[in-house]
Design a protein around this motif. Sequence first.
Motif, short mmCIF file in Angstrom:
data_model
loop_
_atom_site.label_atom_id
_atom_site.label_comp_id
_atom_site.label_asym_id
_atom_site.label_seq_id
_atom_site.Cartn_x
_atom_site.Cartn_y
_atom_site.Cartn_z
N GLY A 83 0.79 -1.23 0.00
CA GLY A 83 0.00 0.00 0.00
C GLY A 83 0.82 1.27 0.00
O GLY A 83 0.70 2.11 -0.91
N PRO A 84 1.67 1.49 1.00
CA PRO A 84 2.45 2.74 1.01
C PRO A 84 3.50 2.81 -0.09
O PRO A 84 3.84 3.89 -0.55
CB PRO A 84 3.11 2.71 2.40
N ARG A 85 3.98 1.66 -0.55
CA ARG A 85 5.00 1.64 -1.60
C ARG A 85 4.40 1.96 -2.96
O ARG A 85 5.09 2.48 -3.83
CB ARG A 85 5.69 0.27 -1.62
N LEU A 86 3.10 1.66 -3.13
CA LEU A 86 2.44 1.91 -4.41
C LEU A 86 1.56 3.16 -4.37
O LEU A 86 0.91 3.48 -5.37
CB LEU A 86 1.57 0.70 -4.78
N GLY A 87 1.54 3.85 -3.26
CA GLY A 87 0.67 5.02 -3.14
C GLY A 87 -0.79 4.66 -3.05
O GLY A 87 -1.65 5.42 -3.48
N LEU A 88 -1.08 3.51 -2.46
CA LEU A 88 -2.47 3.02 -2.40
C LEU A 88 -2.95 2.81 -0.97
O LEU A 88 -3.85 2.02 -0.72
CB LEU A 88 -2.60 1.71 -3.19
N SER A 89 -2.35 3.51 -0.03
CA SER A 89 -2.86 3.52 1.34
C SER A 89 -2.57 4.88 1.95
O SER A 89 -1.63 5.57 1.52
CB SER A 89 -2.24 2.40 2.17
N PRO A 90 -3.34 5.29 2.94
CA PRO A 90 -3.15 6.61 3.53
C PRO A 90 -1.80 6.71 4.25
O PRO A 90 -1.30 5.73 4.79
CB PRO A 90 -4.31 6.73 4.53
N ASP A 91 -1.26 7.90 4.26
CA ASP A 91 -0.02 8.17 4.97
C ASP A 91 -0.34 8.58 6.41
O ASP A 91 0.02 9.66 6.87
CB ASP A 91 0.77 9.26 4.26
N SER A 92 -1.08 7.73 7.09
CA SER A 92 -1.51 8.01 8.46
C SER A 92 -1.97 6.69 9.08
O SER A 92 -1.93 5.64 8.44
CB SER A 92 -2.67 9.02 8.47
N ASP A 93 -2.46 6.76 10.30
CA ASP A 93 -2.97 5.57 10.96
C ASP A 93 -4.21 5.01 10.29
O ASP A 93 -4.63 3.88 10.60
CB ASP A 93 -3.25 5.86 12.44
N LEU A 94 -4.78 5.77 9.36
CA LEU A 94 -5.93 5.24 8.61
C LEU A 94 -5.54 4.02 7.77
O LEU A 94 -6.42 3.28 7.32
CB LEU A 94 -6.52 6.32 7.70
N ARG A 95 -4.24 3.79 7.61
CA ARG A 95 -3.82 2.59 6.87
C ARG A 95 -4.32 1.33 7.57
O ARG A 95 -4.59 0.32 6.92
CB ARG A 95 -2.31 2.54 6.71
N TYR A 96 -4.50 1.41 8.89
CA TYR A 96 -4.98 0.25 9.63
C TYR A 96 -6.50 0.09 9.49
O TYR A 96 -7.02 -1.02 9.61
CB TYR A 96 -4.56 0.35 11.09
N VAL A 97 -7.18 1.18 9.21
CA VAL A 97 -8.60 1.08 8.87
C VAL A 97 -8.75 0.38 7.53
O VAL A 97 -9.61 -0.50 7.35
CB VAL A 97 -9.26 2.48 8.84
N VAL A 98 -7.91 0.77 6.57
CA VAL A 98 -7.91 0.12 5.26
C VAL A 98 -7.61 -1.37 5.43
O VAL A 98 -8.29 -2.23 4.84
CB VAL A 98 -6.87 0.78 4.33
#
Length: 244
Positions: A83-98
Motif C-alpha cells: 500500500g504505502p509503496r504503491l501510493g495506495l494507502s493513507p499516509d496516516s494511521d488510517l492505513r490500519y482502517v484500510v
Amino acid sequence: MAYELYYWDGLQGRGEFVRLALEEAQAPYIDVARGHKKSGQGQAAMTSVLNSKTEPHIPFAPPFLKDGDLIISQTANILLYLGPRLGLSPDSDLRYVVHGLQLTIADMVTEVHDTHHPIASGQYYEEQKAPAKARATDFLAHRLPKFMHYFERVLAQNPHGDAHLVGAALTYVDLSMFQLIEGLHYAFPRATARFAAQYPRLAALRTAVAARPDIAAYLASERRLPFNETGIFRHYAELDVPAP
C-alpha cells in the motif's frame, strides 16, 4: 527490481486482489507461475519456494510476494506491505482502517468459497452438492446482505465523501471491493440482479474502478484471467438463488 507474485496459474483467486493493486500502480511485477520454465519461472518455481528446506520464512500457501529477499504471505498482509509503496494507502494511521476492511473482505471471500466447498476443500464440488446448496442459500439470504450493507454504510459514513471506502483518495481496498463485487456477479448473477438498486454506492464504486485507465487496460488484456470454476468465485446455476 520487479516484484515477484506467486499464485496458481489459470485462476484469479486471492492473487487477483494483489494483481489489481500492482496494475493500478503500474508497478513492475512478474506473475511467476505463469512464466516459462526456461526463464526459471512456472509452477515448479512456486512450489520450490513452498517446499524449500533452507528458506527461513517459508509461506504456507500462495499468494505470496517476493521483494528482493523478503517474502510476504497472505493477501491482506501483502497489500498492507504494498500500500504505502504503491501510493495506495493513507499516509496516516488510517492505513490500519484500510487493512481492517481488507481483512473483512477476506472473511467474505472465505464464505464465498464455502458456498461450493462447505464440507472439505479436498473433495470435488460434485461430492458435496447438497450441503453446498444449503450453504449457498443461507449465504445469499443472510451473509451477503449483512456484508454488503456494512460496506455500503462505510461508504456513506466516509467524512470525505462516498467515492472511496477510506479517505479522499483511492486505496487498495477500493480495488479489492471491485474484485469482490465482480466475483459475486459472476458466481450469483440472479442473486445480484438488483445489486445496484440495493447498494448504489458500492455499484458506483465498482463502475468507477473499472473505468480507471490502468485498470480498464488490464481488464481488457490477456493478463486478466477469466473467472472459471476452479477459482473462488464459481458459477453453479443450482446455487444461484434469486434475491428476495
